[in-house]
Motif scaffolding. Sequence first.
Motif, PDB file in Angstrom:
ATOM      1  N   GLU A 170       2.104 -10.299  16.825  1.00  0.00           N
ATOM      2  CA  GLU A 170       2.296  -9.138  15.964  1.00  0.00           C
ATOM      3  C   GLU A 170       2.626  -7.885  16.782  1.00  0.00           C
ATOM      4  O   GLU A 170       3.539  -7.118  16.421  1.00  0.00           O
ATOM      5  CB  GLU A 170       1.027  -8.910  15.144  1.00  0.00           C
ATOM      6  CG  GLU A 170       1.109  -7.749  14.171  1.00  0.00           C
ATOM      7  CD  GLU A 170      -0.194  -7.542  13.416  1.00  0.00           C
ATOM      8  OE1 GLU A 170      -0.237  -6.623  12.579  1.00  0.00           O
ATOM      9  OE2 GLU A 170      -1.158  -8.286  13.667  1.00  0.00           O
ATOM     10  N   ASN A 171       1.915  -7.691  17.880  1.00  0.00           N
ATOM     11  CA  ASN A 171       2.209  -6.533  18.733  1.00  0.00           C
ATOM     12  C   ASN A 171       3.597  -6.634  19.355  1.00  0.00           C
ATOM     13  O   ASN A 171       4.294  -5.614  19.531  1.00  0.00           O
ATOM     14  CB  ASN A 171       1.144  -6.428  19.827  1.00  0.00           C
ATOM     15  CG  ASN A 171      -0.209  -6.052  19.251  1.00  0.00           C
ATOM     16  OD1 ASN A 171      -0.297  -5.427  18.195  1.00  0.00           O
ATOM     17  ND2 ASN A 171      -1.276  -6.437  19.952  1.00  0.00           N
ATOM     18  N   GLY A 172       3.997  -7.844  19.708  1.00  0.00           N
ATOM     19  CA  GLY A 172       5.341  -8.012  20.272  1.00  0.00           C
ATOM     20  C   GLY A 172       6.428  -7.667  19.280  1.00  0.00           C
ATOM     21  O   GLY A 172       7.429  -7.026  19.639  1.00  0.00           O
ATOM     22  N   VAL A 173       6.221  -8.093  18.014  1.00  0.00           N
ATOM     23  CA  VAL A 173       7.208  -7.760  16.982  1.00  0.00           C
ATOM     24  C   VAL A 173       7.238  -6.254  16.741  1.00  0.00           C
ATOM     25  O   VAL A 173       8.310  -5.661  16.548  1.00  0.00           O
ATOM     26  CB  VAL A 173       6.881  -8.536  15.684  1.00  0.00           C
ATOM     27  CG1 VAL A 173       7.752  -8.043  14.529  1.00  0.00           C
ATOM     28  CG2 VAL A 173       7.077 -10.026  15.905  1.00  0.00           C
ATOM     29  N   TYR A 174       6.056  -5.622  16.769  1.00  0.00           N
ATOM     30  CA  TYR A 174       6.004  -4.176  16.587  1.00  0.00           C
ATOM     31  C   TYR A 174       6.756  -3.456  17.715  1.00  0.00           C
ATOM     32  O   TYR A 174       7.512  -2.506  17.477  1.00  0.00           O
ATOM     33  CB  TYR A 174       4.551  -3.718  16.547  1.00  0.00           C
ATOM     34  CG  TYR A 174       4.393  -2.227  16.390  1.00  0.00           C
ATOM     35  CD1 TYR A 174       4.594  -1.603  15.163  1.00  0.00           C
ATOM     36  CD2 TYR A 174       4.040  -1.438  17.487  1.00  0.00           C
ATOM     37  CE1 TYR A 174       4.453  -0.247  15.029  1.00  0.00           C
ATOM     38  CE2 TYR A 174       3.899  -0.069  17.360  1.00  0.00           C
ATOM     39  CZ  TYR A 174       4.110   0.525  16.118  1.00  0.00           C
ATOM     40  OH  TYR A 174       3.980   1.886  15.994  1.00  0.00           O
ATOM     41  N   GLY A 175       6.551  -3.936  18.937  1.00  0.00           N
ATOM     42  CA  GLY A 175       7.263  -3.320  20.065  1.00  0.00           C
ATOM     43  C   GLY A 175       8.762  -3.554  19.978  1.00  0.00           C
ATOM     44  O   GLY A 175       9.570  -2.643  20.272  1.00  0.00           O
ATOM     45  N   LEU A 176       9.158  -4.764  19.572  1.00  0.00           N
ATOM     46  CA  LEU A 176      10.592  -5.052  19.435  1.00  0.00           C
ATOM     47  C   LEU A 176      11.212  -4.198  18.334  1.00  0.00           C
ATOM     48  O   LEU A 176      12.344  -3.709  18.462  1.00  0.00           O
ATOM     49  CB  LEU A 176      10.788  -6.538  19.131  1.00  0.00           C
ATOM     50  CG  LEU A 176      12.226  -7.049  19.035  1.00  0.00           C
ATOM     51  CD1 LEU A 176      12.955  -6.818  20.365  1.00  0.00           C
ATOM     52  CD2 LEU A 176      12.239  -8.521  18.668  1.00  0.00           C
ATOM     53  N   ASN A 177      10.473  -3.996  17.255  1.00  0.00           N
ATOM     54  CA  ASN A 177      10.963  -3.162  16.165  1.00  0.00           C
ATOM     55  C   ASN A 177      11.150  -1.713  16.628  1.00  0.00           C
ATOM     56  O   ASN A 177      12.136  -1.051  16.276  1.00  0.00           O
ATOM     57  CB  ASN A 177       9.966  -3.221  15.004  1.00  0.00           C
ATOM     58  CG  ASN A 177      10.434  -2.407  13.811  1.00  0.00           C
ATOM     59  OD1 ASN A 177      11.498  -2.674  13.261  1.00  0.00           O
ATOM     60  ND2 ASN A 177       9.634  -1.422  13.408  1.00  0.00           N
ATOM     61  N   ALA A 178      10.197  -1.232  17.435  1.00  0.00           N
ATOM     62  CA  ALA A 178      10.334   0.134  17.959  1.00  0.00           C
ATOM     63  C   ALA A 178      11.547   0.253  18.876  1.00  0.00           C
ATOM     64  O   ALA A 178      12.253   1.269  18.867  1.00  0.00           O
ATOM     65  CB  ALA A 178       9.054   0.513  18.701  1.00  0.00           C
TER      66      ALA A 178
END
Length: 203
Positions: free
Chosen positions: A133-141
């Motif tokens: 989930e954190n990786g997807v959040y970082g990729l989205n940013a």
Amino acid sequence: MFCGKCGKQIEDDAKMCKWCGQPVEGEESSPEQSQESAVHQRPPYQEQRYQTPPHQEIPRQTPPVQMASLGISVGLMALCIYFSGLVSGMLLFLVAGYVLLKEKDRWLRAVAVKAVLIVCIFGAIGAGITALENGVYGLNALVSFISSGSMDYMAMQNLCNFLNYVCLILRDVILLVAGIQAFRCNNFRIGFIDRMVNRNIQK
């Protein structure tokens, strides 16, 4: 006179008892003697019937309950180990640490290690889902910073939350079933965890 076999009265000059057919002997017998002789002439199977002792039920022996150092049964102690994992991971580590330090029963110590491994494995799975989930959040940013478009972060976050809840429910169900089985001193078998415990616990 009386018959020597059946004890009934017959005529004095009779040669044979008219009641049972027994030949009459020369001497006369009284009713008491006749009844006594009749008792002694009972068939053997009747004597055995009266001499047979009454049926005695063998008492059922229950095996002795093995006790832990705290004064409770080993099964109840194993139940407490698993159920402490349902309450709190920290409580489980404290109970399992006590068991490993103080208890001599190998099966109980194996239960403590197994419960800790179950909680740790599901904790690692939950940590992996959170990392995703954190990786997807970082990729989205990163995508938002590079271009005006953005990924559907909310859908991914909902999926990760769902997977986390599934992981927690599965862990709690396994701890609950394993605790009930352990109370009966039975093993809830999880193949790779059982092999890991047997390899790494002192015999």
